[in-house]
Design a protein around this motif. Structure first.
Motif, PDB file in Angstrom:
ATOM      1  N   GLY A   1       0.807  -1.229   0.000  1.00  0.00           N
ATOM      2  CA  GLY A   1       0.000   0.000   0.000  1.00  0.00           C
ATOM      3  C   GLY A   1       0.831   1.265   0.000  1.00  0.00           C
ATOM      4  O   GLY A   1       0.398   2.307   0.484  1.00  0.00           O
ATOM      5  N   TYR A   2       2.043   1.187  -0.555  1.00  0.00           N
ATOM      6  CA  TYR A   2       2.897   2.379  -0.602  1.00  0.00           C
ATOM      7  C   TYR A   2       2.211   3.490  -1.400  1.00  0.00           C
ATOM      8  O   TYR A   2       1.667   3.247  -2.483  1.00  0.00           O
ATOM      9  N   GLN A   3       2.306   4.718  -0.895  1.00  0.00           N
ATOM     10  CA  GLN A   3       1.697   5.873  -1.564  1.00  0.00           C
ATOM     11  C   GLN A   3       2.731   6.699  -2.323  1.00  0.00           C
ATOM     12  O   GLN A   3       2.374   7.495  -3.188  1.00  0.00           O
ATOM     13  N   ALA A   4       4.003   6.583  -1.964  1.00  0.00           N
ATOM     14  CA  ALA A   4       5.049   7.379  -2.620  1.00  0.00           C
ATOM     15  C   ALA A   4       5.086   7.044  -4.107  1.00  0.00           C
ATOM     16  O   ALA A   4       4.847   5.904  -4.504  1.00  0.00           O
ATOM     17  N   ARG A   5       5.416   8.047  -4.919  1.00  0.00           N
ATOM     18  CA  ARG A   5       5.489   7.844  -6.372  1.00  0.00           C
ATOM     19  C   ARG A   5       6.902   8.075  -6.887  1.00  0.00           C
ATOM     20  O   ARG A   5       7.118   8.258  -8.087  1.00  0.00           O
ATOM     21  N   HIS A   6       7.857   8.102  -5.975  1.00  0.00           N
ATOM     22  CA  HIS A   6       9.266   8.324  -6.342  1.00  0.00           C
ATOM     23  C   HIS A   6      10.061   7.143  -5.777  1.00  0.00           C
ATOM     24  O   HIS A   6       9.906   6.812  -4.595  1.00  0.00           O
ATOM     25  N   VAL A   7      10.872   6.514  -6.626  1.00  0.00           N
ATOM     26  CA  VAL A   7      11.631   5.343  -6.184  1.00  0.00           C
ATOM     27  C   VAL A   7      13.119   5.665  -6.226  1.00  0.00           C
ATOM     28  O   VAL A   7      13.644   6.099  -7.266  1.00  0.00           O
ATOM     29  N   VAL A   8      13.777   5.479  -5.093  1.00  0.00           N
ATOM     30  CA  VAL A   8      15.220   5.714  -4.995  1.00  0.00           C
ATOM     31  C   VAL A   8      15.914   4.359  -5.005  1.00  0.00           C
ATOM     32  O   VAL A   8      15.694   3.534  -4.105  1.00  0.00           O
ATOM     33  N   ILE A   9      16.746   4.143  -6.008  1.00  0.00           N
ATOM     34  CA  ILE A   9      17.473   2.875  -6.126  1.00  0.00           C
ATOM     35  C   ILE A   9      18.877   3.121  -5.588  1.00  0.00           C
ATOM     36  O   ILE A   9      19.641   3.926  -6.124  1.00  0.00           O
TER      37      ILE A   9
END
Ligand code: SF4
Length: 221
Positions: free
Chosen positions: A82-90
Motif C-alpha cells: 500500500g505504498y503511496q510514494a510515487r518516487h523510487v530511490v534505487i
C-alpha cells in the motif's frame, strides 16, 4: 532479476529531492570498500543468505540477507504494501553494478519517477529521465576510479565532508572533469558540528548547496 537487500517507504532526506515521499530499493553488492560505509551489510552477495521477498519487507535491522526480485515482483510488493510514494530511490550497495534500464523503465511505465544513488565508479545504465545522484568515492580501498561518464551523467553531485581535504578532493575532481556548473550538494558526515560548519562555509564560498540528511535529524529510516 535484481538482488534486493531492503525495500521501505520513507521521506528522502538528501539532495535535490529532500522531503519527497520515496520508496527505497536497496540493491545488494558493493566492491568500493569505503571505510566509513554505513551499509557494509550490502557489500557481498552470499548465496546462503538468499531469502524471500516477504522476509526482505519484514526486515527491521541491517542484515546481509537478500532476495531476488524482478521489476514486476517489486511493483507487486509496492502495491501489496500500500505504498503511496510515487518516487523510487534505487540505492545500495552500488546499484550501478546492475543494468537498471529494465527496472527504471518498468517503474516509469507504472507512473513512478526514479532516482539512483551511486558512487560513480561504475557506468550508469539507466534511462535519461532517471535522476542520477553521484556521490563520488575517491581513492577508496576497492581501487575503483570515479568514471568521467558517471560524473557527466550526474544530475547532482553529493559529497560527504568532514574535513578540508574532502573539499579539496571535490574541487580537484570538478576541475579535472570541467564540472564547475554541476549542481553540487555538500553533506556533513554524521551530523558532526565541525563538519557542518565546514560544509556551510564551503557552500557559501562556492555557491554549492547544503544537504543535511534530514531523515537522521527526524530519527526516521
Ligand atoms: S560506495 Fe556506498 S555502499 Fe559502497 S562502500 Fe562506499 S559508501 Fe558503502
Amino acid at each position: 532479476m535484481y538482488q534486493v537487500n531492503e525495500v521501505f517507504q520513507t521521506i528522502q532526506g538528501e539532495g535535490r529531492y529532500t522531503g519527497k515521499p520515496s520508496i527505497f530499493v536497496r540493491l545488494q553488492g558493493c566492491p568500493v570498500g569505503c571505510s566509513w560505509c554505513d551499509t557494509k551489510h550490502t557489500w557481498t552477495l552470499d548465496p546462503e543468505l538468499k531469502t524471500s521477498p516477504e522476509a526482505i519487507l519484514a526486515k527491521r535491522s541491517d542484515t546481509p540477507a537478500w532476495a531476488e526480485l524482478s521489476p514486476a515482483q517489486l511493483l507487486a510488493l509496492f502495491a501489496a504494501e500500500g505504498y503511496q510514494a510515487r518516487h523510487v530511490v534505487i540505492t545500495g550497495g552500488e546499484p550501478c553494478l546492475y543494468d537498471l534500464y529494465p527496472l527504471c523503465e518498468a517503474l516509469h511505465q507504472a507512473g513512478y519517477s526514479t532516482q539512483i544513488e551511486t558512487s560513480g565508479t561504475f557506468e550508469v545504465k539507466a534511462p535519461d529521465s532517471t535522476w542520477v545522484t553521484v556521490s563520488p568515492k575517491i581513492n577508496m580501498p576497492g581501487g575503483y576510479k570515479v568514471l568521467a561518464s558517471a560524473l557527466a551523467r550526474a544530475n547532482e553531485i553529493k559529497h560527504p565532508v568532514a574535513m578540508q581535504k574532502h573539499i579539496e578532493e571535490l574541487q580537484a575532481l570538478l576541475s579535472e572533469h570541467q564540472l564547475q556548473d554541476k549542481l553540487v550538494y555538500l553533506q556533513p558526515i554524521s551530523q558532526q558540528k565541525r563538519a557542518t560548519e565546514l560544509a556551510i562555509a564551503s557552500c557559501i564560498a562556492n555557491n554549492w548547496q547544503l544537504s543535511v540528511q534530514v531523515h537522521k535529524y527526524l530519527g526516521i529510516e
